[in-house]
Scaffold this motif. Structure first.
Motif, PDB file in Angstrom:
ATOM      1  N   ALA A  65       0.819  -1.219   0.000  1.00  0.00           N
ATOM      2  CA  ALA A  65       0.000   0.000   0.000  1.00  0.00           C
ATOM      3  C   ALA A  65       0.845   1.258   0.000  1.00  0.00           C
ATOM      4  O   ALA A  65       0.586   2.190  -0.780  1.00  0.00           O
ATOM      5  N   MET A  66       1.846   1.325   0.879  1.00  0.00           N
ATOM      6  CA  MET A  66       2.650   2.543   0.978  1.00  0.00           C
ATOM      7  C   MET A  66       3.395   2.854  -0.313  1.00  0.00           C
ATOM      8  O   MET A  66       3.230   3.941  -0.883  1.00  0.00           O
ATOM      9  N   PRO A  67       4.232   1.930  -0.839  1.00  0.00           N
ATOM     10  CA  PRO A  67       4.958   2.281  -2.064  1.00  0.00           C
ATOM     11  C   PRO A  67       4.059   2.505  -3.271  1.00  0.00           C
ATOM     12  O   PRO A  67       4.356   3.338  -4.123  1.00  0.00           O
ATOM     13  N   LEU A  68       2.938   1.783  -3.345  1.00  0.00           N
ATOM     14  CA  LEU A  68       2.019   2.004  -4.459  1.00  0.00           C
ATOM     15  C   LEU A  68       1.408   3.408  -4.402  1.00  0.00           C
ATOM     16  O   LEU A  68       1.324   4.098  -5.426  1.00  0.00           O
ATOM     17  N   ALA A  69       0.979   3.821  -3.212  1.00  0.00           N
ATOM     18  CA  ALA A  69       0.403   5.161  -3.061  1.00  0.00           C
ATOM     19  C   ALA A  69       1.432   6.238  -3.371  1.00  0.00           C
ATOM     20  O   ALA A  69       1.129   7.239  -4.028  1.00  0.00           O
ATOM     21  N   VAL A  70       2.656   6.041  -2.902  1.00  0.00           N
ATOM     22  CA  VAL A  70       3.726   7.005  -3.198  1.00  0.00           C
ATOM     23  C   VAL A  70       4.004   7.045  -4.691  1.00  0.00           C
ATOM     24  O   VAL A  70       4.224   8.123  -5.269  1.00  0.00           O
ATOM     25  N   ALA A  71       3.991   5.890  -5.353  1.00  0.00           N
ATOM     26  CA  ALA A  71       4.282   5.847  -6.785  1.00  0.00           C
ATOM     27  C   ALA A  71       3.235   6.605  -7.594  1.00  0.00           C
ATOM     28  O   ALA A  71       3.568   7.331  -8.539  1.00  0.00           O
ATOM     29  N   VAL A  72       1.963   6.459  -7.225  1.00  0.00           N
ATOM     30  CA  VAL A  72       0.899   7.156  -7.950  1.00  0.00           C
ATOM     31  C   VAL A  72       1.068   8.664  -7.824  1.00  0.00           C
ATOM     32  O   VAL A  72       1.035   9.407  -8.815  1.00  0.00           O
ATOM     33  N   SER A  73       1.243   9.132  -6.595  1.00  0.00           N
ATOM     34  CA  SER A  73       1.428  10.568  -6.387  1.00  0.00           C
ATOM     35  C   SER A  73       2.756  11.041  -6.981  1.00  0.00           C
ATOM     36  O   SER A  73       2.851  12.132  -7.541  1.00  0.00           O
ATOM     37  N   GLY A  74       3.787  10.214  -6.845  1.00  0.00           N
ATOM     38  CA  GLY A  74       5.097  10.594  -7.366  1.00  0.00           C
ATOM     39  C   GLY A  74       5.084  10.788  -8.867  1.00  0.00           C
ATOM     40  O   GLY A  74       5.747  11.691  -9.391  1.00  0.00           O
ATOM     41  N   LEU A  75       4.347   9.952  -9.580  1.00  0.00           N
ATOM     42  CA  LEU A  75       4.266  10.110 -11.023  1.00  0.00           C
ATOM     43  C   LEU A  75       3.655  11.456 -11.389  1.00  0.00           C
ATOM     44  O   LEU A  75       4.142  12.157 -12.280  1.00  0.00           O
ATOM     45  N   ALA A  76       2.578  11.828 -10.680  1.00  0.00           N
ATOM     46  CA  ALA A  76       1.943  13.118 -10.949  1.00  0.00           C
ATOM     47  C   ALA A  76       2.881  14.272 -10.629  1.00  0.00           C
ATOM     48  O   ALA A  76       2.972  15.247 -11.385  1.00  0.00           O
ATOM     49  N   VAL A  77       3.613  14.173  -9.516  1.00  0.00           N
ATOM     50  CA  VAL A  77       4.524  15.245  -9.116  1.00  0.00           C
ATOM     51  C   VAL A  77       5.669  15.389 -10.117  1.00  0.00           C
ATOM     52  O   VAL A  77       5.995  16.494 -10.556  1.00  0.00           O
TER      53      VAL A  77
END
Length: 225
Positions: A65-77
């Protein structure tokens, strides 16, 4: 030379940029990086033999959950940082909020555990090489992202590089989880996050060198980071 003449000279031979070229470039980079990360884990570590059994468990869901959520937001950023004038806005929350939630969960687990078992919950069996393995798995993703970014126009090279490294680390953590036997939140909160943070640090250093516009002054490389 007059300003109008200079502008005409610079515009000579210019062609329109294809629509959604940036999106396609990022999609290609992430696709190639993900394939490279999966190949690395498969060849160097191997997928855990009980993956089919643990895949649907809540513990494995928390692990991803943690790395997946970070990856989604990170891609947008990262995509926004690659375009001059684009604002990150609320997406930045997604870079650290999942980590904060994981830390809170890890602290709760440690508080409920017997004192004699807490060290084992944090160290697990693979703490000595987990950070390196996350970084190694993230490397193909990071290289691909930097290739994509060099074809765009980031104006804050260190910040963009750090965000790209954080994103690569998150994707690397997701892929490495297919091998990693550790399932306890305290372990993930320490060693997975350290691996992602190390990727972000390397990304910031690489961004300062390789994402700076060639015509920008040397002192501008660190600006905005």
């Amino acid at each position: 030379m007059k300003t109008d003449d200079l502008m005409n000279l610079l515009a000579t031979g210019a062609t329109p940029v294809p629509r959604h070229a940036g999106e396609r470039r990022f999609a290609l980079a992430l696709g190639l990086g993900l394939v490279g990360a999966l190949a690395w884990v498969h060849l160097m570590y191997g997928v855990r033999s009980d993956l089919g059994e643990v895949w649907a468990t809540s513990a494995f869901g928390v692990k991803l959950a943690m790395p997946l959520a970070v990856a989604v937001s990170g891609l947008a950023v990262v995509f926004r940082l690659a375009h001059p004038g684009a604002r990150v806005r609320g997406w930045a929350w997604g870079l650290w909020l999942p980590v904060a939630l994981l830390w809170a969960w890890a602290m709760w687990v440690l508080a409920q555990a017997a004192p004699g078992t807490r060290a084992a919950l944090v160290l697990g069996e693979t703490w000595r090489y987990c950070v390196f393995n996350v970084m190694a798995t993230a490397l193909p993703v990071g290289v691909a992202l930097f290739w994509a970014l060099r074809g765009l126009a980031p104006t804050r090279p260190m910040l963009t590089g750090a965000a790209a490294g954080w994103l690569a680390g998150a994707v690397g953590a997701v892929v490495y989880a297919l091998h990693c036997p550790e399932m306890q939140a305290p372990f993930l909160a320490v060693w997975y996050v350290l691996g992602m943070a190390a990727c972000a640090l390397l990304g910031a250093l690489a961004g300062r060198r390789w994402l700076r516009w060639s015509g920008a002054p040397a002192g501008a490389a660190g600006g905005g980071g």
